[in-house]
Design an enzyme around this catalytic site. Structure first.
Site, PDB file in Angstrom:
ATOM      1  N   GLU A 147       3.180  -4.445  -6.325  1.00 35.59           N
ATOM      2  CA  GLU A 147       3.496  -3.351  -5.567  1.00 35.59           C
ATOM      3  C   GLU A 147       4.999  -3.202  -5.155  1.00 35.59           C
ATOM      4  O   GLU A 147       5.730  -4.252  -5.567  1.00 35.59           O
ATOM      5  CB  GLU A 147       3.016  -3.876  -3.997  1.00 35.59           C
ATOM      6  N   LYS A 165       0.079  -9.832   7.865  1.00 35.47           N
ATOM      7  CA  LYS A 165       1.372 -10.120   8.660  1.00 35.47           C
ATOM      8  C   LYS A 165       0.937 -10.702  10.105  1.00 35.47           C
ATOM      9  O   LYS A 165       0.102  -9.860  10.715  1.00 35.47           O
ATOM     10  CB  LYS A 165       2.204  -8.924   8.724  1.00 35.47           C
TER      11      LYS A 165
HETATM   12  N1  PSU Z   1       4.002  -7.178   2.246  1.00 36.95           N
HETATM   13  C1  PSU Z   1       5.148  -7.690   2.445  1.00 36.95           C
HETATM   14  N2  PSU Z   1       6.233  -6.771   2.575  1.00 36.95           N
HETATM   15  C2  PSU Z   1       5.999  -5.249   2.851  1.00 36.95           C
HETATM   16  C3  PSU Z   1       4.447  -4.956   2.764  1.00 36.95           C
HETATM   17  C4  PSU Z   1       3.574  -6.042   2.438  1.00 36.95           C
HETATM   18  O1  PSU Z   1       5.398  -8.918   2.185  1.00 36.95           O
HETATM   19  O2  PSU Z   1       6.521  -4.755   2.904  1.00 36.95           O
HETATM   20  C5  PSU Z   1       4.000  -3.506   2.817  1.00 36.95           C
HETATM   21  C6  PSU Z   1       2.873  -3.389   1.835  1.00 36.95           C
HETATM   22  O3  PSU Z   1       3.314  -2.063   1.214  1.00 36.95           O
HETATM   23  C7  PSU Z   1       1.787  -2.906   2.787  1.00 36.95           C
HETATM   24  C8  PSU Z   1       2.504  -1.974   3.743  1.00 36.95           C
HETATM   25  O4  PSU Z   1       0.631  -1.979   2.298  1.00 36.95           O
HETATM   26  O5  PSU Z   1       3.795  -3.088   4.114  1.00 36.95           O
HETATM   27  C9  PSU Z   1       1.661  -1.782   5.191  1.00 36.95           C
HETATM   28  O6  PSU Z   1       2.345  -0.548   5.814  1.00 36.95           O
HETATM   29  P1  PSU Z   1       1.501   0.070   6.953  1.00 36.95           P
HETATM   30  O7  PSU Z   1       1.301  -0.920   8.261  1.00 36.95           O
HETATM   31  O8  PSU Z   1       2.557   1.102   7.410  1.00 36.95           O
HETATM   32  O9  PSU Z   1       0.205   0.549   6.530  1.00 36.95           O
END
Ligand code: PSU
Ligand code: MN
Length: 294
Positions: free
Chosen positions: A22, A154
């Site tokens: 990603e 997270k």
């Molecule tokens: N995992 C990490 N760092 C990140 C992300 C995931 O260690 O920056 C990112 C991923 O791209 C995930 C996004 O899809 O955070 C989720 O964002 P949101 O809560 O806006 O969907």
């Protein structure tokens, strides 16, 4: 629609294992200049396991599966790189913009490109206290066939709510050598998971059987806990002040997750960054092993 790097083109022609990676974690999840170093190291880890890395992003309106060195530099350092989820893909392409892809968008593109395994840090999920703030990652994983290796969701999120949504969406969750659902910065989020696997070959067997049983419409989540977790007291303190800071700064929508990750990185003086890097490296290694087992 999709352009492949030289390395990924060769791997596809030779039928070699490929691991999708990603790019939002590079552009919006890790601070500069560490982000570029980590992006390169992660690709190297995948190669060292005998698989080929395919970092996914959109550059000047074109979707790339596998980035050349200069493109990776651009994703890491260019201020104009936006964060793109699945709904943004066609718009970014039509307008010729450049974007890093989230878990949702990366899964979608990886699947289009015929890649079965994807490594990230932590999944998006249900946000605490905001009934309608739920990551599009969940929706995409509910309809995309891919194995995604992550360190759980997270701990900034509502973990219980996220696990319930995963159950609703029929997305299987496998604990890698654990029955405790990991909490990204933390080895154990405090919630247990039913299914535990011990090896990449076991995951490959489940992947194949799912196909035979026609229960393979969704992703499979492989939850790989971090070994050296963040100091628990420090973690809990920063989480509390960070959530309050996000609320008082009126942070909404796709800015919430980058805001909280950055808050952790700056407030923990490198501790959350150390853990985040360990996570993405370990997940990439495991994803490469799974890709080889498939
Ligand atoms: N995992 C990490 N760092 C990140 C992300 C995931 O260690 O920056 C990112 C991923 O791209 C995930 C996004 O899809 O955070 C989720 O964002 P949101 O809560 O806006 O969907
Ligand atoms: Mn959100």
């Amino acid at each position: 629609m999709i352009k492949y790097s030289k390395e990924v083109t060769a791997a596809k022609n030779q039928g070699r294992p490929i691991v999708a990676l990603e790019s939002t974690i590079i552009s919006h999840g890790l601070p500069r200049p560490t982000n570029l170093d980590v992006a390169n190291e992660v690709e190297e880890i995948v190669r060292s396991q005998g698989a080929v890395p395919a970092t996914i992003a959109i550059i000047d309106g074109e979707i790339f599966v596998g980035l050349e060195a200069d493109q990776l530099v651009r994703i890491a350092n260019d201020d104009n790189i936006v964060k793109a989820s699945t709904r943004d893909l066609a718009i970014i392409c039509a307008t010729g913009k450049s974007a890093a892809t989230t878990v949702a968008a990366t899964s979608h593109i990886a699947n289009l490109a015929g890649i079965d395994v994807f490594a990230t840090g932590g999944l998006g999920g249900v946000h605490r206290g905001h009934q309608y703030d739920e990551s599009a990652d969940l929706i995409e994983l509910a309809k995309t066939k891919i194995i995604i290796v992550c360190a759980g969701v997270k701990s900034i999120l509502d973990v219980a709510g996220t696990l319930e949504r995963l159950e609703t969406f029929a997305i299987p969750v496998l604990g890698y050598k654990t029955n405790n659902f990991p909490g990204f910065y933390l080895t154990d989020s405090g919630f247990s998971i039913e299914h535990r696997v011990e090896s990449p070959s076991e995951i490959a067997k489940i992947w194949n059987l799912r196909h035979n049983l026609n229960t393979d419409d969704t992703a499979i989540i492989v939850a790989n806990p971090v070994k050296n977790q963040m100091d628990l007291k420090l973690h809990n303190e920063i989480l509390e002040t960070g959530l309050a800071a996000a609320t008082s700064a009126h942070i909404t929508g796709k800015e919430v997750t980058p805001f909280l990750l950055e808050y952790f990185h700056s407030t923990s003086k490198g501790e959350s960054l150390r853990v985040n890097i360990e996570i993405i490296k370990a997940n990439s290694k495991l994803a490469a092993e799974i890709a080889c087992a498939l």
